[in-house]
Design an enzyme around this catalytic site. Structure first.
Site, short mmCIF file in Angstrom:
data_model
loop_
_atom_site.label_atom_id
_atom_site.label_comp_id
_atom_site.label_asym_id
_atom_site.label_seq_id
_atom_site.Cartn_x
_atom_site.Cartn_y
_atom_site.Cartn_z
N LYS A 17 25.43 46.06 37.55
CA LYS A 17 25.93 44.69 37.67
C LYS A 17 27.03 44.61 38.73
CE LYS A 17 29.12 42.31 35.57
NZ LYS A 17 29.62 41.50 36.70
N GLU B 70 37.00 54.16 36.59
CA GLU B 70 37.83 54.18 37.81
C GLU B 70 38.62 52.89 37.80
OE1 GLU B 70 37.82 56.50 40.19
OE2 GLU B 70 35.95 57.58 39.85
N CYS C 240 41.84 50.11 45.26
CA CYS C 240 42.47 50.69 44.07
C CYS C 240 43.46 51.79 44.46
CB CYS C 240 41.41 51.23 43.12
SG CYS C 240 40.15 52.18 43.94
N GLU D 133 49.97 46.50 39.80
CA GLU D 133 49.00 46.48 40.90
C GLU D 133 48.86 45.05 41.39
OE1 GLU D 133 44.73 47.13 40.02
OE2 GLU D 133 44.80 48.63 41.61
P1 NAI Z 1 37.56 43.06 36.26
O1 NAI Z 1 37.88 44.41 35.76
O2 NAI Z 1 37.57 41.92 35.30
O3 NAI Z 1 36.12 43.08 36.96
C1 NAI Z 1 35.45 44.23 37.43
C2 NAI Z 1 34.01 44.18 36.97
O4 NAI Z 1 33.97 44.25 35.56
C3 NAI Z 1 33.24 42.92 37.34
O5 NAI Z 1 31.91 43.24 37.61
C4 NAI Z 1 33.35 42.10 36.08
O6 NAI Z 1 32.29 41.14 35.95
C5 NAI Z 1 33.23 43.17 35.02
N1 NAI Z 1 33.81 42.82 33.72
C6 NAI Z 1 34.80 41.95 33.44
N2 NAI Z 1 35.06 41.92 32.12
C7 NAI Z 1 34.21 42.81 31.55
C8 NAI Z 1 34.00 43.25 30.21
N3 NAI Z 1 34.72 42.78 29.19
N4 NAI Z 1 33.06 44.19 29.97
C9 NAI Z 1 32.34 44.69 30.98
N5 NAI Z 1 32.49 44.31 32.27
C10 NAI Z 1 33.41 43.37 32.55
O7 NAI Z 1 38.56 42.77 37.46
P2 NAI Z 1 38.96 41.33 38.07
O8 NAI Z 1 39.20 40.37 36.96
O9 NAI Z 1 37.96 40.97 39.08
O10 NAI Z 1 40.31 41.66 38.77
C11 NAI Z 1 41.52 41.70 38.04
C12 NAI Z 1 42.44 42.76 38.57
O11 NAI Z 1 41.87 44.03 38.35
C13 NAI Z 1 42.67 42.71 40.07
O12 NAI Z 1 43.67 41.81 40.40
C14 NAI Z 1 43.02 44.13 40.37
O13 NAI Z 1 44.39 44.36 40.14
C15 NAI Z 1 42.20 44.92 39.38
N6 NAI Z 1 40.97 45.46 39.98
C16 NAI Z 1 40.94 46.78 40.30
C17 NAI Z 1 39.82 47.32 40.91
C18 NAI Z 1 39.78 48.74 41.29
O14 NAI Z 1 38.96 49.12 42.10
N7 NAI Z 1 40.59 49.57 40.72
C19 NAI Z 1 38.66 46.50 41.25
C20 NAI Z 1 38.77 45.14 40.82
C21 NAI Z 1 39.90 44.65 40.22
#
Ligand code: NAI
Ligand code: MG
Length: 499
Positions: free
Chosen positions: A197, A271, A305, A402
Site C-alpha cells: 500500500k 522504519e 527520516c 521530527e
Molecule cells: P503515517 O505513519 O500516518 O503514514 C505512513 C503510511 O502508513 C501511509 O501509507 C499511511 O496510509 C499508513 N498508515 C497510517 N495509519 C496507519 C495505521 N493505523 N495502520 C497501518 N498503516 C497506516 O505518516 P503521516 O501521517 O503521513 O506523517 C506524519 C509524520 O510521520 C510526518 O510528519 C513525519 O514526521 C513522520 N513520517 C516519517 C516517515 C519516515 O520515513 N520515517 C515517513 C512518513 C512520515
C-alpha cells in the site's frame, strides 16, 4: 535587450542565481482519470466503491482519482497473494525468480524519465532528485536483490532459508517508488508474495509500477498494489493471512502496529522517524561540510527520516559555519518541482505543511532565532522556505521532535564527549553525520553514537548493499544488504510462524 545580447557574448557567464526556467516536459506521463486496485495482475474496481483525488502539491491541481480500498478489497488482495505464493511463485526455481527481478530493474531504467516526472508531479520533489536519486536507486535495489535470489543458500549457509509467505507492506510518501523498491525487491528475491500500500498522497508511481510488472510478465498475484489511507493500512496489518508486515512511516503508527501484532507471531520490521545529529568538528573541511549540511536537511524538502535536522557545530567554528550556511541558503532555488534547476520543491501535502508551520512557530515562541533567506514562493501549492534556527536549547521542540521539513536546528558543543551526549539525547536513533579530518575520531564517534547509519564527511548516501535501519524509537529491522533479506526468510529451527 539582455546583458548578454548587449555584450554579444557567446560564452555566457551567469551573473547571479536567476536561472532561466528549464522545465522538464511532462507529456511523457499519461495519466488515467481514475485508477482501480492492482489485484491478481489486473486493475480492478474497488469493492468499496470509494475513490479519492490525488494532487500535484505544487499547484493543488488534482491529477487523478484513486481507489480507497476497504476491508473486502484487502481480503481479495491477500487471497490473490496467497494463491500466487502457493501455486507457483514459492516453488519457482530461484534463478527464474531472479529473471523477473532483473527484468523489472531494466524496465525501471528504460522508463526512468517517465517515473521521475510522475514522482515529482505527485510528490513535489525536484526533478533532479527523482531523476538522479530515486530512480537510479530504485532500479539498483532490484538489480541487487535479483543477484541474491538464487544464492540464498550461500547467503545463509546451513540455515535452509525459506520464504515467509505473504508480506504486507505499507510505505510513506517521501520516497514513494524507492520505498516500494526497498520493500518489494527483497520480498520477491526471497520467494514471498506481496500486498503493498503506497501512501495516500503519492499513489501514482506505485500504480505505474503495476504496469512495469505487467510488462515484465510477473505472474498475476505475486505483487498486489492497493491504494487507500491509514484505514486500508490497518486492514492489511490486521489480516490474519498475512505473515509479515513491513512498515515505513511515523513512530506513532509504528507503535500502534507493534501493539496490534503483539502475540500474533507475524514478523515485523519498522522504519520510523529520526532526529539525526550532523556533527561538525573544527578541523572539518568547512565548505564541504556546509554542502553536507544543506544536503542533509534541505534534500527532498527535509522529508527524509534520516535528515540531518540537528546541526551540532563545535563552538570555535560556529561563526564561520553559520555565516557560510546562511550565504549558501540564499542560493537555493525553491520552486517548480519539474524545473531542472530547482533545489527545493513543494511540501508534500497541506497536512505536512501545517505540521511544519506549527513546529516552526513553537521554535520562535520558545526563544530560538530564525533565519530564512529572501525567497519568493509560488502563490498556489504548498511551500516552505528553507529555515535555520540558531540559539536552540536541547529542550526546545524543534530540537526534539521530527519536523520532516526544510528546517534546521543548530546547537553547539565544545568537546567530542559533549557532542556524543547531545547527539544521543533523543528518543530516535536512525542516523548521524560526522565531519572531521581525523580518521580515529570518525571511528570513535561511530562507536559512541546510537544510530543505525553513520556517515563520515558525507550525508544522505544510499546504496542497496548497505543495511539501513534504526535504534530506539526509529524502529527495528534492517533494509538493504543481506540484512534486508532476513526479515523475508524463515530458517530451520527458527521462527516458524506462531499463529
Ligand atoms: P503515517 O505513519 O500516518 O503514514 C505512513 C503510511 O502508513 C501511509 O501509507 C499511511 O496510509 C499508513 N498508515 C497510517 N495509519 C496507519 C495505521 N493505523 N495502520 C497501518 N498503516 C497506516 O505518516 P503521516 O501521517 O503521513 O506523517 C506524519 C509524520 O510521520 C510526518 O510528519 C513525519 O514526521 C513522520 N513520517 C516519517 C516517515 C519516515 O520515513 N520515517 C515517513 C512518513 C512520515
Ligand atoms: Mg498519519
Amino acid at each position: 535587450m539582455t546583458d548578454l545580447e548587449r555584450r554579444q557574448d557567446r560564452s555566457p557567464v551567469p551573473s547571479g542565481w536567476d536561472y532561466a526556467p528549464a522545465p522538464e516536459a511532462r507529456d511523457i506521463v499519461t495519466l488515467e482519470d481514475s485508477y482501480g486496485l492492482f489485484i491478481g495482475g489486473e486493475l480492478v474496481d474497488p469493492r468499496s466503491g470509494e475513490f479519492f483525488a490525488t494532487l500535484d502539491p505544487s499547484t493543488e491541481e488534482p491529477l487523478a482519482e484513486v481507489a480507497q480500498a476497504g476491508k473486502e478489497d484487502v481480503d481479495l488482495a491477500v487471497k490473490s497473494a496467497r494463491d500466487a505464493f502457493e501455486n507457483g511463485w514459492s516453488d519457482l526455481a530461484p534463478a527464474e525468480r531472479a529473471k523477473y527481478l532483473f527484468r523489472i530493474a531494466r524496465i525501471l531504467q528504460e522508463r526512468s524519465r517517465e517515473f521521475a516526472v510522475l514522482e515529482s508531479l505527485n510528490g513535489g520533489k525536484p526533478i533532479k532528485e527523482s531523476r538522479d536519486v530515486d530512480l537510479p536507486l530504485s532500479a539498483a535495489h532490484f538489480f541487487y536483490y535479483a543477484g541474491w535470489a538464487d544464492k540464498l543458500e550461500y547467503a545463509f549457509p546451513n540455515r535452509q532459508p525459506r520464504p515467509v509467505g505473504v508480506a504486507g507492506q505499507i510505505i510513506p510518501w517521501n520516497f514513494p517508488l524507492l520505498m516500494l523498491a526497498w520493500k518489494v525487491a527483497p520480498a520477491l528475491a526471497a520467494g514471498n508474495t506481496v500486498v503493498l500500500k503506497p501512501a495516500e498522497t503519492t499513489p501514482l508511481s506505485a500504480l505505474l509500477f503495476a504496469d512495469v510488472l505487467r510488462q515484465a510478465e510477473l505472474p498475476p498475484g505475486v505483487v498486489n498494489i492497493i491504494t487507500g489511507d491509514g484505514s486500508t493500512g490497518a486492514e492489511i496489518v490486521k489480516h490474519e493471512d498475512v505473515d509479515k508486515i513491513a512498515f515505513t512511516g511515523s513512530t506513532e503508527v509504528g507503535k500502534a502496529i507493534q501493539r496490534e501484532l503483539a502475540g500474533t507471531g507475524k514478523k515485523l520490521t519498522l522504519e520510523l522517524g529520526g532526529k539525526a545529529a550532523n556533527i561538525i568538528f573544527d578541523d572539518a573541511a568547512l565548505d564541504q561540510a556546509v554542502e553536507g549540511i544543506v544536503n542533509g536537511i534541505y534534500f527532498n524538502q527535509g522529508h527524509v527520516c534520516c535528515a540531518g535536522s540537528r546541526l551540532l557545530v563545535q563552538e570555535s567554528i560556529y561563526e564561520p559555519v553559520i555565516e557560510k550556511l546562511k550565504r549558501r541558503l540564499t542560493t537555493l532555488r525553491v520552486g517548480d518541482p519539474l524545473d531542472k534547476n530547482t533545489d527545493v520543491g513543494a511540501i508534500n501535502s497541506k497536512m505536512q505543511l501545517e505540521k511544519i508551520q506549527e513546529l516552526v512557530a513553537s521554535g520562535k515562541e520558545e526563544g530560538a532565532e530564525i533565519y530564512q533567506p529572501p525567497c519568493r514562493l509560488p502563490e498556489k501549492g504548498y511551500w516552505f522556505v528553507p529555515t535555520v534556527f540558531t540559539n536552540v536549547a536541547q529542550s526546545y521542540r524543534v530540537a526534539q521532535e521530527e519536523i520532516f521539513g526544510p528546517v534546521l536546528s543548530v546547537l553547539t558543543f565544545r568537546t567530542p564527549d559533549e557532542a556524543v551526549e547531545k547527539a544521543n539525547n533523543t528518543p530516535y536513533g536512525l542516523s548521524a553525520g560526522v565531519w572531521t579530518e581525523k580518521g580515529s575520531r570518525i571511528l570513535s564517534m561511530a562507536q559512541k553514537l546510537k544510530a543505525g547509519v553513520i556517515w563520515a564527511n558525507t550525508y544522505n548516501r544510499f546504496d542497496p548493499t548497505s543495511p539501513f535501519g534504526g535504534y530506539k524509537e526509529s524502529g527495528f529491522g534492517r533494509e538493504g544488504g543481506l540484512h534486508g533479506l532476513e526479515p523475508y526468510l524463515q530458517f530451520e529451527q527458527s521462527e516458524a510462524r506462531g499463529g
